[in-house]
Design a protein around this motif. Sequence first.
Motif, PDB file in Angstrom:
ATOM      1  N   THR A  33      22.753  68.118  18.346  1.00 18.11           N
ATOM      2  CA  THR A  33      22.803  69.156  19.385  1.00 18.11           C
ATOM      3  C   THR A  33      21.498  69.936  19.430  1.00 18.11           C
ATOM      4  O   THR A  33      20.776  70.033  18.446  1.00 18.11           O
ATOM      5  CB  THR A  33      23.970  70.132  19.116  1.00 18.11           C
ATOM      6  OG1 THR A  33      23.905  70.571  17.757  1.00 18.11           O
ATOM      7  CG2 THR A  33      25.316  69.483  19.384  1.00 18.11           C
ATOM      8  N   HIS A  41      23.452  71.197  24.564  1.00 22.59           N
ATOM      9  CA  HIS A  41      23.355  69.799  24.962  1.00 22.59           C
ATOM     10  C   HIS A  41      23.376  68.962  23.687  1.00 22.59           C
ATOM     11  O   HIS A  41      23.046  69.451  22.617  1.00 22.59           O
ATOM     12  CB  HIS A  41      22.062  69.545  25.748  1.00 22.59           C
ATOM     13  CG  HIS A  41      21.997  68.186  26.352  1.00 22.59           C
ATOM     14  ND1 HIS A  41      22.667  67.857  27.505  1.00 22.59           N
ATOM     15  CD2 HIS A  41      21.371  67.069  25.942  1.00 22.59           C
ATOM     16  CE1 HIS A  41      22.435  66.591  27.795  1.00 22.59           C
ATOM     17  NE2 HIS A  41      21.643  66.086  26.856  1.00 22.59           N
ATOM     18  N   LEU A  90      35.503  65.480  20.072  1.00 27.42           N
ATOM     19  CA  LEU A  90      34.120  65.933  20.227  1.00 27.42           C
ATOM     20  C   LEU A  90      33.159  64.752  20.260  1.00 27.42           C
ATOM     21  O   LEU A  90      32.201  64.750  21.035  1.00 27.42           O
ATOM     22  CB  LEU A  90      33.735  66.891  19.100  1.00 27.42           C
ATOM     23  CG  LEU A  90      34.309  68.300  19.219  1.00 27.42           C
ATOM     24  CD1 LEU A  90      34.020  69.094  17.955  1.00 27.42           C
ATOM     25  CD2 LEU A  90      33.740  69.002  20.443  1.00 27.42           C
ATOM     26  N   ARG A  93      33.418  63.295  23.706  1.00 28.37           N
ATOM     27  CA  ARG A  93      32.807  64.198  24.699  1.00 28.37           C
ATOM     28  C   ARG A  93      31.294  64.102  24.701  1.00 28.37           C
ATOM     29  O   ARG A  93      30.663  64.003  25.747  1.00 28.37           O
ATOM     30  CB  ARG A  93      33.198  65.642  24.388  1.00 28.37           C
ATOM     31  CG  ARG A  93      34.153  66.220  25.376  1.00 28.37           C
ATOM     32  CD  ARG A  93      34.504  67.605  24.996  1.00 28.37           C
ATOM     33  NE  ARG A  93      33.834  68.551  25.885  1.00 28.37           N
ATOM     34  CZ  ARG A  93      33.984  69.847  25.793  1.00 28.37           C
ATOM     35  NH1 ARG A  93      34.738  70.365  24.857  1.00 28.37           N
ATOM     36  NH2 ARG A  93      33.376  70.633  26.641  1.00 28.37           N
ATOM     37  N   PHE A  94      30.700  64.151  23.519  1.00 30.70           N
ATOM     38  CA  PHE A  94      29.249  64.114  23.441  1.00 30.70           C
ATOM     39  C   PHE A  94      28.690  62.715  23.699  1.00 30.70           C
ATOM     40  O   PHE A  94      27.492  62.558  23.903  1.00 30.70           O
ATOM     41  CB  PHE A  94      28.760  64.667  22.102  1.00 30.70           C
ATOM     42  CG  PHE A  94      28.724  66.172  22.061  1.00 30.70           C
ATOM     43  CD1 PHE A  94      27.632  66.867  22.547  1.00 30.70           C
ATOM     44  CD2 PHE A  94      29.794  66.899  21.553  1.00 30.70           C
ATOM     45  CE1 PHE A  94      27.588  68.254  22.526  1.00 30.70           C
ATOM     46  CE2 PHE A  94      29.762  68.286  21.521  1.00 30.70           C
ATOM     47  CZ  PHE A  94      28.659  68.962  22.014  1.00 30.70           C
ATOM     48  N   TYR A 103      29.525  71.965  27.785  1.00 28.07           N
ATOM     49  CA  TYR A 103      29.892  72.119  26.370  1.00 28.07           C
ATOM     50  C   TYR A 103      30.047  73.584  25.971  1.00 28.07           C
ATOM     51  O   TYR A 103      30.083  73.898  24.781  1.00 28.07           O
ATOM     52  CB  TYR A 103      28.832  71.469  25.473  1.00 28.07           C
ATOM     53  CG  TYR A 103      28.603  70.009  25.749  1.00 28.07           C
ATOM     54  CD1 TYR A 103      29.571  69.063  25.455  1.00 28.07           C
ATOM     55  CD2 TYR A 103      27.398  69.569  26.297  1.00 28.07           C
ATOM     56  CE1 TYR A 103      29.355  67.714  25.701  1.00 28.07           C
ATOM     57  CE2 TYR A 103      27.173  68.227  26.543  1.00 28.07           C
ATOM     58  CZ  TYR A 103      28.161  67.310  26.237  1.00 28.07           C
ATOM     59  OH  TYR A 103      27.934  65.978  26.481  1.00 28.07           O
ATOM     60  N   VAL A 106      32.583  74.559  23.242  1.00 26.10           N
ATOM     61  CA  VAL A 106      32.518  73.962  21.905  1.00 26.10           C
ATOM     62  C   VAL A 106      32.226  75.065  20.891  1.00 26.10           C
ATOM     63  O   VAL A 106      31.277  75.837  21.047  1.00 26.10           O
ATOM     64  CB  VAL A 106      31.428  72.867  21.850  1.00 26.10           C
ATOM     65  CG1 VAL A 106      31.233  72.370  20.423  1.00 26.10           C
ATOM     66  CG2 VAL A 106      31.792  71.712  22.780  1.00 26.10           C
TER      67      VAL A 106
END
Length: 170
Positions: A33, A41, A90, A93-94, A103, A106
Amino acid sequence: MSTIEAAITPADNLRQGFKDVFSQLASGVSVVTFWRGNHLHGFTATSLTSVSLQPPRVLFCVAQGSQSYAALGAGTCVGISLLSAGQRELSDRFARKLAPGAYEDVALTGPDERAPLIAGALGHLTADIVELIPSGDHAIVLCDVTAAQAAGGAPLLYHARAYHTLHPRS
């Protein structure tokens, strides 16, 4: 020979065989991240590898055609979160391409605001990118680690194109 069989080339067979072989390599699942403007992001990575203890250095790979690659450069600070068994959502999602701001919900943790770290992960690394090395359709990203903290627990693993976890012996 059918039309479909005739369309399959030796390069296609090699590419599929390559993917099949590496699907058998069990890997831990991490999320890399960073801040892109004011938005969180990141992307899912199964390529995280320790490189050196002195200096503490890791690498991961990223597709050169991705939005993430376009946003990364030498000096970028990244957070690397090793996902726990309960964080499959997660990872999924990423792994998808989502719009900026997708995001925002999160949960993050950690005192270093330069690098976002995902709450509930097994471990966290904060690192500065020192070099991006283009290689085929991906890039090898070398990072010097500036902070590391392990939390422990059961890891999220990826093997044979599916998620798994370890089951402790009783």
